[in-house]
Design a protein around this motif. Structure first.
Motif, short mmCIF file in Angstrom:
data_model
loop_
_atom_site.label_atom_id
_atom_site.label_comp_id
_atom_site.label_asym_id
_atom_site.label_seq_id
_atom_site.Cartn_x
_atom_site.Cartn_y
_atom_site.Cartn_z
N UNK A 143 -20.74 -14.85 -1.47
CA UNK A 143 -19.35 -14.52 -1.22
C UNK A 143 -19.17 -14.07 0.23
N UNK A 144 -17.93 -13.84 0.62
CA UNK A 144 -17.67 -13.41 2.00
C UNK A 144 -18.26 -12.03 2.26
N UNK A 145 -18.47 -11.71 3.51
CA UNK A 145 -19.09 -10.43 3.87
C UNK A 145 -18.16 -9.27 3.53
N UNK A 146 -16.91 -9.37 3.90
CA UNK A 146 -15.94 -8.32 3.60
C UNK A 146 -14.55 -8.93 3.57
N UNK A 147 -13.64 -8.30 2.85
CA UNK A 147 -12.26 -8.78 2.75
C UNK A 147 -11.33 -8.09 3.73
N UNK A 148 -11.70 -6.91 4.20
CA UNK A 148 -10.83 -6.12 5.07
C UNK A 148 -11.59 -5.85 6.37
N UNK A 149 -11.01 -6.30 7.46
CA UNK A 149 -11.58 -6.07 8.78
C UNK A 149 -10.56 -5.30 9.61
N UNK A 150 -10.74 -4.00 9.69
CA UNK A 150 -9.77 -3.17 10.40
C UNK A 150 -8.48 -3.08 9.61
N UNK A 151 -7.39 -3.56 10.19
CA UNK A 151 -6.08 -3.57 9.53
C UNK A 151 -5.74 -4.93 8.92
N UNK A 152 -6.63 -5.90 9.06
CA UNK A 152 -6.37 -7.26 8.59
C UNK A 152 -7.05 -7.47 7.24
N UNK A 153 -6.29 -8.05 6.30
CA UNK A 153 -6.78 -8.37 4.97
C UNK A 153 -6.75 -9.88 4.81
N UNK A 154 -7.79 -10.43 4.23
CA UNK A 154 -7.86 -11.87 4.05
C UNK A 154 -6.82 -12.33 3.03
N UNK A 155 -6.64 -13.63 2.93
CA UNK A 155 -5.60 -14.18 2.07
C UNK A 155 -5.85 -13.95 0.60
N UNK A 156 -7.09 -14.04 0.16
CA UNK A 156 -7.42 -13.88 -1.26
C UNK A 156 -8.53 -12.84 -1.38
N UNK A 157 -8.20 -11.55 -1.30
CA UNK A 157 -9.25 -10.53 -1.36
C UNK A 157 -9.92 -10.49 -2.72
N UNK A 158 -11.09 -9.88 -2.76
CA UNK A 158 -11.89 -9.82 -3.99
C UNK A 158 -11.22 -8.86 -4.99
N UNK A 159 -11.68 -8.84 -6.24
CA UNK A 159 -11.03 -8.01 -7.26
C UNK A 159 -10.99 -6.53 -6.94
N UNK A 160 -11.91 -6.04 -6.13
CA UNK A 160 -11.92 -4.61 -5.78
C UNK A 160 -11.06 -4.34 -4.55
N UNK A 161 -11.10 -5.23 -3.57
CA UNK A 161 -10.33 -5.01 -2.35
C UNK A 161 -8.84 -5.26 -2.54
N UNK A 162 -8.46 -6.06 -3.54
CA UNK A 162 -7.04 -6.37 -3.71
C UNK A 162 -6.27 -5.23 -4.36
N UNK A 163 -6.94 -4.33 -5.05
CA UNK A 163 -6.28 -3.22 -5.72
C UNK A 163 -6.77 -1.92 -5.08
N UNK A 164 -5.92 -1.21 -4.34
CA UNK A 164 -6.39 0.02 -3.67
C UNK A 164 -6.73 1.15 -4.65
N UNK A 165 -6.25 1.06 -5.90
CA UNK A 165 -6.53 2.11 -6.87
C UNK A 165 -7.90 1.94 -7.53
N UNK A 166 -8.52 0.78 -7.37
CA UNK A 166 -9.87 0.56 -7.92
C UNK A 166 -10.86 1.10 -6.90
N UNK A 167 -11.42 2.24 -7.19
CA UNK A 167 -12.32 2.95 -6.28
C UNK A 167 -13.69 3.03 -6.92
N UNK A 168 -14.70 2.63 -6.17
CA UNK A 168 -16.08 2.67 -6.68
C UNK A 168 -16.62 4.09 -6.54
N UNK A 169 -17.08 4.64 -7.65
CA UNK A 169 -17.64 5.98 -7.67
C UNK A 169 -18.67 6.04 -8.78
N UNK A 170 -19.72 6.84 -8.59
CA UNK A 170 -20.78 6.86 -9.59
C UNK A 170 -20.34 7.52 -10.89
#
Length: 256
Positions: free
Chosen positions: A121-148
């Protein structure tokens, strides 16, 4: 004719002071009256329509700005609310309306050229303030936060049959978020939030047998006689004569 005209002018001249006096009085009274604005009924129609249209435009613009401001405030409040407790988002009504009972990555399709998806897959979906056209399932939803401690989210990326983490080519998660997932899953297992199974292997007695000379105890040197090998099985090995000849030829200068 000329005489009649002269007579008419004389009579008008004689009557002019009596006619002009009331007119002058009326002008003075009009000047003394207070000035009042024209009523709305006497305003020309095109002026009223323009003013009403401009007022409607201003009201619509103010309403749009207010709606944008409220949406921004709600988004900031939601992000700040779930930032401290990200596991509450998976139990909220907003998450149920958006995903239902499915996982976060269910139904996600990657953008790629051709019919065969790439192996990574791509290295990252968000580079600075720019977001790619089709972000991954985690990057597209800001409320989905990875935590242990966000166990319900981490369980969506673990196979229930093998206990292994799903490959990012299946879930569509970018490589940056996949690394964060692996770290969070390892931390959750270390803290006891996620179970993990160690495969049970039955060992036979031959695996612990030390009767073979190669793994057994080394006999003491006093039992050895001249010509005996250190291990008994070493005397039973018959080397290849051609290989021995090659070694002797190679190290001939060093052999005594």
């Amino acid at each position: 004719m000329a005489a009649s005209i002269q007579r008419l002018t004389k009579t008008l001249y004689s009557l002019s002071p009596s006619l002009l006096r009331p007119l002058r009085q009326y002008q003075s009274c009009v000047q003394r009256l207070p000035v009042r604005p024209w009523p709305s009924a006497f305003i020309p129609p095109h002026h009223s329509f323009c003013k009403a249209a401009s007022l409607q435009d201003e009201d619509a613009a103010d309403a749009a700005e207010a709606a944008e401001a409220t949406e921004a405030v709600e988004a900031v409040e939601a992000v700040s609310r779930y930032k401290d407790r990200p596991w509450d988002y998976l139990e909220s009504e907003e998450y149920i309306e958006k995903y239902g009972t499915n996982t976060v990555w269910a139904g996600y399709r990657r953008n790629h050229k051709g019919g065969i998806p790439p192996q990574k897959t791509r290295k990252t979906c968000i580079r600075g303030d720019k977001i790619c056209g089709n972000p991954c399932p985690i990057c597209r939803d800001p409320n989905v936060i990875i935590h242990h401690q966000n166990v319900k989210l981490l369980q969506q990326f673990i196979s229930p049959h093998t206990g292994l983490v799903f490959d990012p080519t299946r879930t569509g998660v970018c490589m940056k978020q996949q690394k964060n997932l692996n770290k969070a899953i390892d931390a959750a297992r270390d803290h006891g939030f996620l179970p993990f199974q160690i495969p049970f292997v039955e060992f036979s007695g031959e695996d612990f047998n030390n009767s073979h000379d190669a793994v057994g105890s080394t006999p003491p040197a006093s039992f050895l006689t001249s010509g005996d090998t250190w291990y008994k099985w070493y005397g039973e090995v018959t080397p290849d004569e051609s290989e021995v000849a090659k070694v002797k030829k190679k190290y001939k200068a060093y052999l005594k």
